[in-house]
Scaffold this motif. Structure first.
Motif, short mmCIF file in Angstrom:
data_model
loop_
_atom_site.label_atom_id
_atom_site.label_comp_id
_atom_site.label_asym_id
_atom_site.label_seq_id
_atom_site.Cartn_x
_atom_site.Cartn_y
_atom_site.Cartn_z
N ILE A 88 0.86 -1.18 0.00
CA ILE A 88 0.00 0.00 0.00
C ILE A 88 0.90 1.23 0.00
CG2 ILE A 88 -1.76 1.27 1.31
CD1 ILE A 88 -2.84 -1.40 2.24
N PRO A 89 0.75 2.09 -1.01
CA PRO A 89 1.70 3.20 -1.16
C PRO A 89 1.53 4.26 -0.08
CG PRO A 89 -0.05 3.39 -2.77
CD PRO A 89 -0.27 2.09 -2.05
N ALA A 90 2.62 4.97 0.22
CA ALA A 90 2.58 6.07 1.17
C ALA A 90 1.60 7.13 0.68
CB ALA A 90 3.97 6.67 1.32
N GLY A 91 0.85 7.70 1.61
CA GLY A 91 -0.07 8.77 1.27
C GLY A 91 -1.43 8.27 0.82
N VAL A 92 -1.65 6.97 0.92
CA VAL A 92 -2.92 6.40 0.46
C VAL A 92 -4.10 7.08 1.15
CG1 VAL A 92 -2.96 4.54 2.18
CG2 VAL A 92 -4.10 4.20 -0.02
N GLU A 93 -5.17 7.29 0.39
CA GLU A 93 -6.34 7.99 0.94
C GLU A 93 -7.35 6.97 1.46
OE1 GLU A 93 -7.19 11.36 0.60
OE2 GLU A 93 -5.70 12.12 -0.81
N GLU A 94 -8.16 7.43 2.38
CA GLU A 94 -9.27 6.62 2.87
C GLU A 94 -10.15 6.19 1.68
OE1 GLU A 94 -10.47 5.56 5.86
OE2 GLU A 94 -12.36 4.87 5.00
N GLY A 95 -10.48 4.92 1.62
CA GLY A 95 -11.38 4.43 0.56
C GLY A 95 -10.70 4.13 -0.76
N ALA A 96 -9.37 4.33 -0.83
CA ALA A 96 -8.67 4.05 -2.09
C ALA A 96 -8.80 2.57 -2.43
CB ALA A 96 -7.20 4.44 -1.96
N VAL A 97 -8.85 2.26 -3.70
CA VAL A 97 -8.99 0.87 -4.14
C VAL A 97 -7.78 0.50 -5.00
CG1 VAL A 97 -10.38 -0.76 -5.45
CG2 VAL A 97 -11.50 1.01 -4.09
N LEU A 98 -7.11 -0.57 -4.59
CA LEU A 98 -5.97 -1.06 -5.36
C LEU A 98 -6.40 -2.33 -6.08
CD1 LEU A 98 -3.41 -0.91 -2.42
CD2 LEU A 98 -3.80 0.85 -4.14
N ARG A 99 -5.92 -2.49 -7.30
CA ARG A 99 -6.31 -3.66 -8.07
C ARG A 99 -5.14 -4.60 -8.26
NH1 ARG A 99 -7.80 -4.96 -14.00
NH2 ARG A 99 -6.10 -3.53 -14.47
N VAL A 100 -5.35 -5.87 -7.94
CA VAL A 100 -4.33 -6.87 -8.23
C VAL A 100 -4.86 -7.66 -9.41
CG1 VAL A 100 -3.02 -8.82 -7.36
CG2 VAL A 100 -3.74 -7.01 -5.80
N SER A 101 -4.31 -7.38 -10.57
CA SER A 101 -4.81 -8.00 -11.80
C SER A 101 -4.61 -9.51 -11.72
CB SER A 101 -4.03 -7.41 -12.97
OG SER A 101 -4.50 -7.97 -14.16
N GLY A 102 -5.68 -10.26 -11.98
CA GLY A 102 -5.59 -11.72 -11.97
C GLY A 102 -5.59 -12.33 -10.59
N GLY A 103 -5.82 -11.52 -9.56
CA GLY A 103 -5.78 -12.03 -8.19
C GLY A 103 -7.09 -12.63 -7.71
N GLY A 104 -8.12 -12.59 -8.55
CA GLY A 104 -9.43 -13.10 -8.14
C GLY A 104 -9.61 -14.57 -8.43
N ASP A 105 -10.86 -14.99 -8.58
CA ASP A 105 -11.15 -16.39 -8.86
C ASP A 105 -10.59 -16.81 -10.22
OD1 ASP A 105 -12.45 -16.86 -6.52
OD2 ASP A 105 -14.47 -16.70 -7.34
N ALA A 106 -10.19 -18.07 -10.29
CA ALA A 106 -9.71 -18.61 -11.57
C ALA A 106 -10.85 -18.65 -12.56
CB ALA A 106 -9.13 -20.01 -11.36
N GLY A 107 -10.54 -18.52 -13.84
CA GLY A 107 -11.56 -18.61 -14.88
C GLY A 107 -11.95 -20.06 -15.13
N LEU A 108 -13.03 -20.22 -15.89
CA LEU A 108 -13.49 -21.56 -16.25
C LEU A 108 -13.06 -21.87 -17.67
CD1 LEU A 108 -17.20 -22.10 -15.12
CD2 LEU A 108 -15.25 -23.56 -14.64
N LYS A 109 -12.63 -23.08 -17.91
CA LYS A 109 -12.28 -23.55 -19.25
C LYS A 109 -11.32 -22.60 -19.95
CE LYS A 109 -15.14 -26.88 -18.64
NZ LYS A 109 -14.64 -28.22 -18.38
N GLY A 110 -10.27 -22.26 -19.26
CA GLY A 110 -9.25 -21.41 -19.88
C GLY A 110 -9.54 -19.92 -19.84
N GLY A 111 -10.65 -19.54 -19.20
CA GLY A 111 -10.96 -18.10 -19.09
C GLY A 111 -9.97 -17.41 -18.15
N ASP A 112 -9.84 -16.09 -18.30
CA ASP A 112 -8.93 -15.34 -17.45
C ASP A 112 -9.38 -15.35 -16.00
OD1 ASP A 112 -7.44 -14.64 -19.60
OD2 ASP A 112 -8.44 -12.70 -19.91
N SER A 113 -8.43 -15.17 -15.12
CA SER A 113 -8.79 -15.01 -13.71
C SER A 113 -9.41 -13.64 -13.50
CB SER A 113 -7.54 -15.14 -12.84
OG SER A 113 -7.07 -16.46 -12.85
N GLY A 114 -10.27 -13.54 -12.50
CA GLY A 114 -10.79 -12.22 -12.13
C GLY A 114 -9.72 -11.42 -11.41
N ASP A 115 -10.06 -10.23 -11.01
CA ASP A 115 -9.10 -9.38 -10.31
C ASP A 115 -9.42 -9.34 -8.81
OD1 ASP A 115 -7.95 -8.77 -12.74
OD2 ASP A 115 -9.24 -7.02 -13.04
#
Ligand SMILES: [Zn+2]
Ligand SMILES: [Zn+2]
Length: 376
Positions: free
Chosen positions: A223-250
């Motif tokens: 989490i970067p210095a100076g982060v604001e309340e409510g800021a949203v960071l995205r980890v690309s591909g960090g979500g659920d795995a896709g089905l049948k070769g689909g991409d992972s969610g974030d």
């Protein structure tokens, strides 16, 4: 070529009733049906458009969204703008159109191909609560959560070994079956294999054939210095795995800041309420104030400082997430009047009051007054 005006596509007025829309659709659909226009790609795209228009205008909820927000509103999943509510809504809308288009395309191509229906994994949300000090320096937070991952045993196929999977007998591996409705012959995803063209005869033991499993995951999120309340960071591909070769969610990390006992944050500035004794405010002096990087610093209180006065200490606030600059520390003076006085302090205050022409305090006067009327 593609028109987003569904009313114009069907050639009906904006206030057309359901029957009018239906009959306009039937007429056009018959004219442009791919079976009657073999190999005519323009007809195919017109057919696709009128189906899209009909799909929307014949469904009251979708028509309402379309009337209000237009075709973009439907794609975005209306009402889901901003915030996390939008993700799921958007995905559902996409799926709906995805299925529709898939039906039409395979129709146009004469029978369907049974290509595996890959699907993107779901996005996940995690809330990370950090202290103001951590927001000041930036911090790595361990994030522990559950997500769906591909089964390591079967590599996501859901089958036990290579022999555990075979061509679907119902659709002979195409993934699609034909059915007719009124004037039209349609193809749809094969219900026996879910459009996969394959069925699992021996499911993988580890995942019971699902191909995916719930697993606990952990990662360190910076989490970067100076982060604001409510800021949203995205980890690309960090979500659920896709089905049948689909991409992972974030994976989305929403940052919230814990309440701080000394500081209130206003953008990059920090506000500290500094208690100053009434005599110190009058005479002037020094006050010690806490600073966000730890420790304390001295600031000068000039004589005659008023309650509510704000002193600005440049560059001692929060860092801005963008650069090196820091906000300011705002020291807001709170003049404290003592709740209790020692006898000596009381004497001095009485003296002060007398000097200022206020005479004796109320209590003393009252005593004198009662003495007088009681004649004692
Ligand atoms: Zn498995
Ligand atoms: Zn099948």
């Amino acid at each position: 070529m593609a028109s987003n005006d569904y009313y114009r596509t069907l050639g009906v007025a904006r206030n057309a009733g359901p029957d009018e829309i239906k009959s306009a659709y039937r007429k056009l659909a018959m004219k442009h049906h791919p079976d009657r226009n073999q190999g005519n790609s323009e007809s195919e795209s017109v057919f696709k458009e009128i189906n899209e228009a009909y799909e929307v205008l014949s469904t009251p909820e979708k028509r309402q969204v379309y009337d209000q927000y237009g075709a973009e509103g439907l794609k975005a999943g209306a009402g889901g703008r901003g915030g996390f509510g939008g993700f799921q809504g958007g995905a559902d809308m996409g799926d709906m159109f995805g299925d529709l288009f898939e039906n039409l395309f395979s129709q146009g191509q004469g029978g369907g191909r049974g290509r595996p229906r890959s699907r993107r994994g779901a996005d996940l949300k995690y809330e990370a609560s950090i202290t103001l000090e951590e927001a000041f320096t930036g911090v790595k937070v361990p994030v522990n959560f559950e997500r769906t991952e591909l089964c390591g045993e079967c590599d996501g196929t859901g089958a036990r070994g290579k022999t555990g999977i075979k061509k679907c007998p119902s659709c002979r591996g195409t993934g699609r079956v034909q059915y007719s409705q009124g004037f039209f012959a349609f193809s749809q995803a094969c219900p026996d294999c879910g459009g996969q063209g394959e069925v699992i005869t021996a499911p993988c033991k580890a995942c019971n054939g699902a191909g995916r499993q719930k697993k606990s995951a952990s990662m360190n999120i910076k989490i970067p210095a100076g982060v604001e309340e409510g800021a949203v960071l995205r980890v690309s591909g960090g979500g659920d795995a896709g089905l049948k070769g689909g991409d992972s969610g974030d994976l989305y990390i929403q940052v919230s800041l814990k309440h701080h006992s000394h500081f209130e944050r206003h953008g990059a500035d920090l506000v500290y309420e500094c208690p100053v004794a009434v005599w110190q405010a009058a005479l002037g002096g020094e006050a010690e104030v806490p600073v966000i990087e730890g420790g304390r610093m001295k600031i000068k209180i000039p004589q005659g400082t008023q309650h509510g006065k704000v002193f600005r200490v440049h560059g001692r606030g929060m860092p801005s997430p963008a650069g090196r600059d820091r906000g300011d520390l705002l020291v807001k003076v709170r003049v404290d009047v003592p709740h209790e006085l020692t006898p000596r302090q009381r004497e001095l205050f009485v003296e002060l009051a007398a000097l200022a022409g206020h005479g004796a305090p109320a209590e003393e006067k009252d005593k004198g007054f009662f003495k007088k009327i009681l004649g004692t």
